[in-house]
Design an enzyme around this catalytic site. Structure first.
Site, PDB file in Angstrom:
ATOM      1  N   HIS A 553      42.376  32.871  27.130  1.00 62.95           N
ATOM      2  CA  HIS A 553      41.931  34.199  26.717  1.00 62.95           C
ATOM      3  C   HIS A 553      43.145  35.123  26.657  1.00 62.95           C
ATOM      4  O   HIS A 553      44.255  34.745  27.020  1.00 62.95           O
ATOM      5  CB  HIS A 553      40.923  34.755  27.727  1.00 62.95           C
ATOM      6  CG  HIS A 553      41.522  34.977  29.086  1.00 62.95           C
ATOM      7  ND1 HIS A 553      41.818  33.931  29.955  1.00 62.95           N
ATOM      8  CD2 HIS A 553      41.910  36.115  29.742  1.00 62.95           C
ATOM      9  CE1 HIS A 553      42.357  34.408  31.062  1.00 62.95           C
ATOM     10  NE2 HIS A 553      42.428  35.741  30.962  1.00 62.95           N
ATOM     11  N   ASP A 555      44.101  39.352  27.653  1.00 64.50           N
ATOM     12  CA  ASP A 555      43.560  40.323  28.598  1.00 64.50           C
ATOM     13  C   ASP A 555      43.063  41.620  27.971  1.00 64.50           C
ATOM     14  O   ASP A 555      42.251  42.315  28.581  1.00 64.50           O
ATOM     15  CB  ASP A 555      44.606  40.658  29.668  1.00 64.50           C
ATOM     16  CG  ASP A 555      44.785  39.530  30.667  1.00 64.50           C
ATOM     17  OD1 ASP A 555      43.877  38.685  30.771  1.00 64.50           O
ATOM     18  OD2 ASP A 555      45.839  39.471  31.324  1.00 64.50           O
ATOM     19  N   ARG A 635      43.446  27.559  45.651  1.00 65.08           N
ATOM     20  CA  ARG A 635      44.532  28.275  44.983  1.00 65.08           C
ATOM     21  C   ARG A 635      44.280  29.768  45.146  1.00 65.08           C
ATOM     22  O   ARG A 635      43.245  30.276  44.709  1.00 65.08           O
ATOM     23  CB  ARG A 635      44.563  27.882  43.504  1.00 65.08           C
ATOM     24  CG  ARG A 635      45.542  28.635  42.614  1.00 65.08           C
ATOM     25  CD  ARG A 635      45.190  28.259  41.177  1.00 65.08           C
ATOM     26  NE  ARG A 635      46.175  28.663  40.191  1.00 65.08           N
ATOM     27  CZ  ARG A 635      46.187  29.835  39.567  1.00 65.08           C
ATOM     28  NH1 ARG A 635      45.288  30.772  39.877  1.00 65.08           N
ATOM     29  NH2 ARG A 635      47.096  30.090  38.638  1.00 65.08           N
TER      30      ARG A 635
END
Length: 681
Positions: A553, A555, A635
């Site tokens: 994507h 932002d 993560r």
């Protein structure tokens, strides 16, 4: 049992049965078919759901086609021949209206027998029927039809995460081929143009010429269809014509100004892909731009000269193309001429602009608040031409410019001081194969990473920051996050270590200062959103994963890989200018951060997270990115988005600033906080 409901449903079904068995000349109302398709779907009758929904789509297409055919035929049979007298004008209007009504009744039945609601029309415009079809075909174990329906829906709804995941599953099924993923509602002119661009980029110039020429034929055909559809009823929201105190000619002027506005907006409509609000810039002239170069590559210079002349009609005096025209003229020894079809089209477009200026002035005097509703549903200022097509949506040339002086590349604004002595530059934009990108190490220490990681274990909540969605990106990972303000308040209340909460705030400020300095920004960079986030692989759900932890994507715009565009429009956060990710650990499997080309497939750079590493980049379509699947472990990172517009500063950040100021000036153990959640400044 609800007797009224049962009777109404029985009547509806009886009417539908009658329509299904009636003469072929009477078209079945598509909203009635749609209603029964939805009902069948909810009852689990997927066979009839498909039957009715396919019938609804077919009926909808035939209604539109019949309207176009009838209006064009009656327009030819009853033209406005000039000069004519006033009564002759009304005679033509009445004859044309009678002709259209007769034609429509012959094709699809009496129009007045059934009126379609705006909600249903909007569902068809948004391709909602294909969402039902995809699920129904899936239940019927017809994956090829399901894939086509899913692909068709996704083209107009690219932000629909679940449908994107369904498409990935279809692609990985055995026996599925690329040709199964077809857009059943594809607009022919856009499909041919996209094919031409792909062939041109692959160096197949002869094939590109065929597709671009085909695209032009289809474009002008689509323009005729669009304008025919503009001849329907116009919308005068909030204005009852029965209460008007204006003359007949002023009322007629209102209607024709709306129709003219709709005609003019066809330029934008034909350049706008499904699901988008913004048109592809420079769309029609770009056909001639590509053709000029393609003809040059196959040594067809006369055709190249003609296309170059045609392009200059849209962009008079454009330097590159003017130089190319001179080159062709010198080689061929002839002046050449633009294409007549395009010249006629442009003359009509300019006449529309002139008439719209007159019409908008009239409507500006008549309509309250100086505004009116366009045929596209948006409110427009009556004192200006609403479309941006006067400049053909700005000049965006193709990247290759043969026979012309090469333009000088714009300097990349980066390489400023890193502010803190410990921070190390690892890779710049060139090394990361892009623009406005940077990779830094040692932004924070190992101890700070450990503190923030521990903070994440006790403070983060599932889906925090994403409207409570437990797994906004993939069902194969647990997603948890925390915001700065809530963390500081927890620290103030003693629910988390205050030192760690303050560290979260300070580290985000450190990242902001580094990004602002490195990219040599001349104005202050403000926080748009700050998020401490962890992604944890769910045990037992990692075998044969083919999805991403976070899909590709951009932002601040909606990525459209097929169009090679990124549309800067809602629901994208269009005000975001820069982004950064500060990693807290690297002891997990997968989870690499990746940059890609705008096709969302070609990886241009990959970043392996580790403690203290930060990747920063501009937030636009030049930097599509995503995160590979986290297949083992957890993560964690601090995700930051920034804006240069102070009007879009993060409200929670401003409130967090108040908390920190209070902590710095008072004893947190004895003084309370006075925070007004409505105080945006």
């Amino acid at each position: 049992m609800d007797v009224n409901f049962s009777f109404g449903r029985a009547l509806s079904l009886a009417l539908l049965a009658l329509l299904l068995t009636s003469s072929a000349a009477i078209l079945k109302p598509y909203d009635l078919l749609y209603e029964n398709a939805v009902r069948s779907f909810t009852e689990g009758d997927y066979t009839n759901a498909v039957r009715y929904m396919e019938g609804a789509l077919s009926s909808y297409a035939e209604v539109t086609s019949a309207q176009v055919r009838c209006r064009l035929r009656c327009q030819d049979q009853h033209p406005f021949d000039a000069p004519f007298r006033e009564l002759q004008f009304f005679e033509v209007v009445l004859h044309r209206s009678a002709c259209i009504n007769t034609c429509i009744e012959e094709k699809i039945g009496t129009q007045s027998m059934h009126k379609v609601s705006e909600d249903v029309i909007q569902d068809f415009n948004r391709r909602i029927p294909y969402n039902y079809l995809q699920l129904a075909y899936q239940k019927l174990k017809q994956p090829e039809d399901a894939a086509a329906a899913a692909h068709t829906y996704f083209q107009a709804n690219p932000e629909h995460v679940e449908m994107g995941q369904n498409l990935e599953q279809y692609k990985n099924q055995e026996g599925m081929l690329e040709e199964h993923f077809v857009d059943r509602e594809a607009r022919p002119h856009q499909r041919s143009f996209s094919a031409g661009v792909r062939l041109y980029d692959d160096g197949d110039y002869e094939g590109a010429i065929v597709m671009f020429e085909k695209a032009l034929v289809e474009y002008y055909r689509a323009d005729v269809k669009c304008r025919a559809l503009c001849q329907g009823p116009q919308r005068f929201e909030g204005h009852d014509h029965l209460l008007y105190r204006y003359s007949l000619h002023e009322l007629i002027s209102d209607h024709f100004t709306q129709t003219l506005h709709c005609d003019h907006e066809c330029v934008r409509d034909l350049a706008t892909r499904p699901g988008r609000l913004s048109p592809m810039e420079n769309y029609l002239p770009l056909h001639y731009d590509y053709l000029q170069f393609a003809y040059f590559h196959v040594d067809m210079l006369e055709e190249a000269l003609q296309c170059a002349h045609t392009y200059l009609m849209f962009h008079q005096g454009e330097e590159f193309m003017t130089d190319n025209v001179k080159y062709y003229q010198e080689v061929l020894g002839t002046l050449g001429r633009p294409r007549e079809k395009a010249a006629w089209y442009l003359r009509r477009h300019r006449q529309e602009v002139e008439l719209l200026l007159i019409g908008s002035d009239i409507m500006g005097r008549q309509f309250t608040e100086g505004q009116y509703w366009s045929s596209t549903g948006g409110r427009e200022d009556s004192n200006r031409i609403p479309s941006g097509t006067d400049g053909w949506m700005d000049y965006v040339p193709i990247s290759e410019k043969k026979n012309s002086t090469e333009s000088q590349p714009q300097p990349i604004r980066e390489g400023g001081p890193l502010v803190y002595d410990s921070v190390q530059l690892v890779q710049n934009s060139v090394a990361l194969n892009g623009t406005q990108r940077v990779l830094l190490d040692d932004v924070i220490s190992v101890e700070e990473c450990s503190d923030l990681k521990q903070l994440a274990q006790v403070r983060t909540r599932p889906g925090d920051g994403y409207r409570g969605k437990m797994s906004p990106h993939t069902p194969n990972e647990r997603f948890e996050g925390a915001t700065v303000l809530k963390t500081l308040l927890y620290g103030f209340e003693g629910r988390v270590p205050l030192k760690s909460a303050r560290l979260f705030y300070d580290v985000s400020e450190r990242a902001r200062r580094i990004i602002q300095s490195y990219f040599l920004l001349n104005s202050t960079l403000h926080f748009s959103y700050t998020h401490l986030v962890c992604r944890t692989a769910i045990t037992g759900q990692q075998d044969h994963r083919n999805d991403l932890s976070h899909p590709i994507h951009a932002d601040n715009c909606l990525l459209d890989p097929e169009a090679n565009e990124c549309w800067k429009e809602p629901p994208a956060y269009t005000y975001r200018d820069y982004s950064a990710l500060l990693y807290l650990n690297g002891d997990f499997e997968g989870g690499e951060f990746i940059f890609t080309e705008m096709d969302a497939k070609t990886v241009t750079a990959s970043v392996k997270p580790k403690c203290g590493r930060m990747v920063g980049f501009s937030s636009g379509g030049e930097n599509p990115h995503g995160v590979k699947a986290v297949t083992r472990g957890q993560r964690c990172a601090v995700a930051l988005w920034f804006t240069l517009d102070p009007l879009f500063r993060e409200l929670e950040r401003l409130q967090a600033d108040e908390v920190v100021q209070d902590l710095d000036s008072k004893s947190a153990g004895h003084q309370g906080l006075n925070i007004n959640p409505k105080d945006e400044l």
